[in-house]
Design an enzyme around this catalytic site. Structure first.
Site, mmCIF file in Angstrom:
data_model
loop_
_atom_site.group_PDB
_atom_site.id
_atom_site.type_symbol
_atom_site.label_atom_id
_atom_site.label_comp_id
_atom_site.label_asym_id
_atom_site.label_seq_id
_atom_site.Cartn_x
_atom_site.Cartn_y
_atom_site.Cartn_z
ATOM 1 N N LYS A 17 -3.424 15.920 -48.980
ATOM 2 C CA LYS A 17 -4.123 16.241 -50.245
ATOM 3 C C LYS A 17 -3.167 16.103 -51.408
ATOM 4 O O LYS A 17 -1.945 16.171 -51.256
ATOM 5 C CB LYS A 17 -4.725 17.661 -50.216
ATOM 6 N N ASP A 153 -3.713 26.806 -47.928
ATOM 7 C CA ASP A 153 -4.302 25.480 -48.143
ATOM 8 C C ASP A 153 -5.234 25.050 -47.016
ATOM 9 O O ASP A 153 -5.915 24.027 -47.134
ATOM 10 C CB ASP A 153 -3.191 24.406 -48.217
HETATM 11 O O1 C5P Z 1 -0.114 30.388 -47.670
HETATM 12 P P1 C5P Z 1 1.115 29.615 -47.336
HETATM 13 O O2 C5P Z 1 1.764 30.090 -46.061
HETATM 14 O O3 C5P Z 1 0.923 28.138 -47.348
HETATM 15 O O4 C5P Z 1 2.139 29.919 -48.498
HETATM 16 C C1 C5P Z 1 3.519 29.657 -48.395
HETATM 17 C C2 C5P Z 1 4.242 30.498 -49.431
HETATM 18 O O5 C5P Z 1 3.887 30.042 -50.746
HETATM 19 C C3 C5P Z 1 3.858 31.954 -49.417
HETATM 20 O O6 C5P Z 1 4.695 32.652 -48.523
HETATM 21 C C4 C5P Z 1 4.084 32.372 -50.843
HETATM 22 O O7 C5P Z 1 5.446 32.639 -51.052
HETATM 23 C C5 C5P Z 1 3.738 31.134 -51.633
HETATM 24 N N1 C5P Z 1 2.370 31.146 -52.175
HETATM 25 C C6 C5P Z 1 2.065 31.955 -53.263
HETATM 26 N N2 C5P Z 1 0.802 31.966 -53.766
HETATM 27 C C7 C5P Z 1 -0.157 31.161 -53.256
HETATM 28 C C8 C5P Z 1 0.126 30.328 -52.152
HETATM 29 C C9 C5P Z 1 1.408 30.334 -51.643
HETATM 30 O O8 C5P Z 1 2.942 32.686 -53.743
HETATM 31 N N3 C5P Z 1 -1.371 31.180 -53.800
#
Ligand code: C5P
Length: 301
Positions: A17, A153
């Site tokens: 994406k 995501d």
């Molecule tokens: O959700 P995901 O594991 O992909 O996110 C990775 C990191 O990105 C999270 O641990 C966080 O630190 C950051 N993040 C965030 N806010 C979001 C998505 C991700 O702070 N909306």
């Protein structure tokens, strides 16, 4: 994603994406950031092959694609619990008391640590494939809830729609039906970025921008007006952590071609072109400038 039966198992093509817009609206009590982002799938795919195993196991092997446009991975892809494919399979096994196992062969074309959500798309593919292979009967909504536990995501890829505004952490999805006739030149620099680190260095926007003007320009199909509406609030932090991002942005500025932006938390960067031919020519110039691996992919295929 494209799912089809193969040799008694399932084969899934999991797309990458791009984020055409990403605004940070606030910091949440859970440590995540409140977002408004426009996500679109592109025609660049990892391939996953799933085979049911009679024993209680989750096995993953990872292969480099011979036809991968970006060449070999910067670092080996983990095949243990650090890989979202393994985490997704184990989550399904636990929640549905599954006694069978699975072996997965993952052929990578989407670079990791690039803001292209390759790992997230692989995880979404795993949830869909194992729901079928193990005949679990979860609805799409139930799979999306499981997906949100694994990563922000992942739910987007379960909507099976190429374009959506995503809010909350990224897991609240509003699919859109705007036809896009675009090709992306995607550049992946030699250095990747950790999503968590980029968010840590980012700032909540003081005067948040809205995705609405971009949606209106896309509906009117006016590519010349897109650049002013593209926005990624994570780009300043990413440029600070990875100067390659700034160099690629500066290169596209000099090219006087289509609109350009960093995707997600980077480090991948893209430019949009109306015609594939034009995109291929721009990709050649990026290659000659030695700015990183380059791919041309259809937007919202
Ligand atoms: O959700 P995901 O594991 O992909 O996110 C990775 C990191 O990105 C999270 O641990 C966080 O630190 C950051 N993040 C965030 N806010 C979001 C998505 C991700 O702070 N909306």
């Amino acid at each position: 994603m494209k799912v089809r039966p193969e040799h008694g198992g399932l084969r899934v093509d999991a797309p990458a994406k791009l984020n055409l817009f990403l605004e940070i609206l606030g910091k949440r009590p859970d440590g995540y950031h409140e977002l408004e982002t426009l996500m679109v799938t592109v025609g660049l795919y990892d391939t996953l092959e799933f085979k049911e195993e009679p024993t209680d196991c989750v096995r993953l092997q990872c292969l480099e694609a011979d036809d991968g446009p970006f060449g070999p991975a910067r670092e080996p892809i983990p095949v243990d619990d650090r890989n979202l494919v393994v985490r997704a399979a184990r989550l399904l096994k636990t929640r549905a008391d599954v006694t069978q196992g699975v072996s997965v062969t993952l052929t990578k074309r989407i670079p990791a640590a690039a803001g292209l959500a390759g790992g997230s798309s692989d995880a979404a593919a795993t949830l869909v494939a194992l729901n079928r292979l193990w005949t679990l009967g979860f609805s799409t909504g139930e799979l999306q809830q499981l997906a949100a536990e694994l990563g922000s995501d992942i739910p987007f890829f379960l909507t099976e729609r190429p374009l959506a505004v995503c809010r909350g952490r990224g897991e609240i999805i509003e699919p859109l039906s705007i036809p896009l006739r675009l090709f992306a030149v995607i550049v992946s620099p030699s250095v990747g970025l950790s999503t968590a680190e980029v968010y840590r260095h980012s700032r909540v926007s003081v005067s948040p921008r809205s995705v609405q003007p971009l949606l209106e320009v896309l509906v009117r199909d006016e590519l010349a007006d897109v650049q002013g509406c593209l926005h990624n609030a994570l780009q300043p932090a990413a440029e600070q952590l990875c100067p390659d991002v700034r160099n690629i942005a500066a290169f596209f500025e000099t090219q006087n071609e289509g609109p350009h932006l960093m995707s997600g938390s980077g480090s991948a960067y893209f430019a949009l072109c109306r015609q594939r031919q034009r995109a291929e020519e721009l990709a050649d110039r990026v290659r000659s400038a030695g700015l990183g691996g380059v791919a041309v992919a259809e937007v919202a295929p």
